[in-house]
Scaffold this motif. Sequence first.
Motif, PDB file in Angstrom:
ATOM      1  N   ILE A 204       1.037  -1.135   0.061  1.00 34.22           N
ATOM      2  CA  ILE A 204      -0.012  -0.060  -0.019  1.00 34.22           C
ATOM      3  C   ILE A 204       0.930   1.227   0.120  1.00 34.22           C
ATOM      4  CG2 ILE A 204      -1.669   1.423   1.307  1.00 34.22           C
ATOM      5  CD1 ILE A 204      -2.861  -1.328   2.420  1.00 34.22           C
ATOM      6  N   ALA A 205       2.023   1.307   0.744  1.00 31.33           N
ATOM      7  CA  ALA A 205       3.083   2.486   0.824  1.00 31.33           C
ATOM      8  C   ALA A 205       3.619   2.580  -0.449  1.00 31.33           C
ATOM      9  CB  ALA A 205       3.849   2.303   1.906  1.00 31.33           C
ATOM     10  N   ARG A 206       3.898   1.560  -1.244  1.00 30.56           N
ATOM     11  CA  ARG A 206       4.519   1.513  -2.553  1.00 30.56           C
ATOM     12  C   ARG A 206       3.417   2.124  -3.520  1.00 30.56           C
ATOM     13  NH1 ARG A 206       6.632  -3.804  -5.008  1.00 30.56           N
ATOM     14  NH2 ARG A 206       4.629  -4.349  -4.816  1.00 30.56           N
ATOM     15  N   ASP A 207       2.209   1.738  -3.613  1.00 32.12           N
ATOM     16  CA  ASP A 207       1.488   2.173  -4.331  1.00 32.12           C
ATOM     17  C   ASP A 207       1.116   3.668  -4.198  1.00 32.12           C
ATOM     18  OD1 ASP A 207      -0.870   1.319  -6.453  1.00 32.12           O
ATOM     19  OD2 ASP A 207      -2.005   2.368  -5.048  1.00 32.12           O
ATOM     20  N   LEU A 208       0.735   4.215  -2.931  1.00 29.04           N
ATOM     21  CA  LEU A 208       0.653   5.598  -2.627  1.00 29.04           C
ATOM     22  C   LEU A 208       1.923   6.313  -2.973  1.00 29.04           C
ATOM     23  CD1 LEU A 208      -1.118   5.206   0.979  1.00 29.04           C
ATOM     24  CD2 LEU A 208      -2.138   5.471  -1.406  1.00 29.04           C
ATOM     25  N   LEU A 209       3.034   5.828  -2.604  1.00 31.73           N
ATOM     26  CA  LEU A 209       4.154   6.876  -2.783  1.00 31.73           C
ATOM     27  C   LEU A 209       4.497   6.788  -4.330  1.00 31.73           C
ATOM     28  CD1 LEU A 209       6.538   5.511   0.011  1.00 31.73           C
ATOM     29  CD2 LEU A 209       5.488   7.772  -0.163  1.00 31.73           C
TER      30      LEU A 209
END
Length: 347
Positions: free
Chosen positions: A281-286
């Motif tokens: 999720i963090a990778r997707d948002l960033l």
Amino acid sequence: MTPSCPPSTAEAGWLRRRGGEIALWLAVPLAVALFLPEYYLLATHVAALGLFALSLDLLVGYAGLLSLGHAMFFGIGAYTAGLLAVHGWGEPISGLLIAALVAGLLGLITSFAVLRVQHLAQLMVTLGFGLLVFEAANRARWLTGGDDGLQGMVVSPVLGMFEFDLFGQTAFFYTFVVLALCFIVATRIIDSPFGLTLEGLRENPKRMAAIGTPTAARLRQAYVFAAIFAGIAGALMAQTSQFVALETLSFGLSAEVLIMLLLGGAGHRYGGLVGAAVFVIARDLLSDLNPQYWQFGVGGVMVLVVLFAPGGVLGILRSLRQRLMPVARTSTTKAVPATPATKGGTA
């Protein structure tokens, strides 16, 4: 002789202990289906990588083994399921089982070399095996597609009824059910005497050997179990995406799954699952914010976790719970009035 509890009582006690956990497992797919149907594909990715991180946790968190080449098993499982589908065997469940068998066999073969060494040398050996398998797949372009990836997969409907759709609904529920079943098996392994033996080997291998534990055999079994679960995760990723990239065998993926485990908390039952969800999720948002430099954000989070929360997300929650529990017990004790002693004896 102590009478055993009747079955209904034992089942009720098990439900009380596991009721919240069962409700959570039922609530997650329901919440995705009702509120986040546009994220079926992302949730499928999280579930497959969560199983991959769970497999690594059996090695790192419980057996105390080190690995920088765990993607080797993930990629072998993916290529096994992919090659079966390309050559006409697209039945998904049997593909999972065959991928698990092949990954487990590779784990058994490589375990003899991995377990001969310890610490830094163990990292080097696992890294070396991973690089060898990666380069072999890259060279065998006629079989794997090389850096173009394995294409042309045709995966049959699950149980002959549920076809894989473009929206990813079938892929998500299929992956989630397999993840749940594998989690149950992994939990039984961790809670068994074998799992307790692994924890003993992690804490003090010399003492475990002194009391007669076959240390090499137990660690080899753990290594094979981890390889099997990783192979299943790779096969799930291949079947649901119907494509196998060469990166499924890469060192980068081995490093990423280790990051997921550290984020969630190694040695915690849900550490791999939580870490995979946080990482993806963090990778997707960033990456939405900056597609080129999202690694800076992930790297910054990792530095903060290592410095201030070495136990990961679940380690933080456990420490908070331990700090709050004495407070709750103290307040409960103060709220209960003392019972006066009877005359001539104790109350």
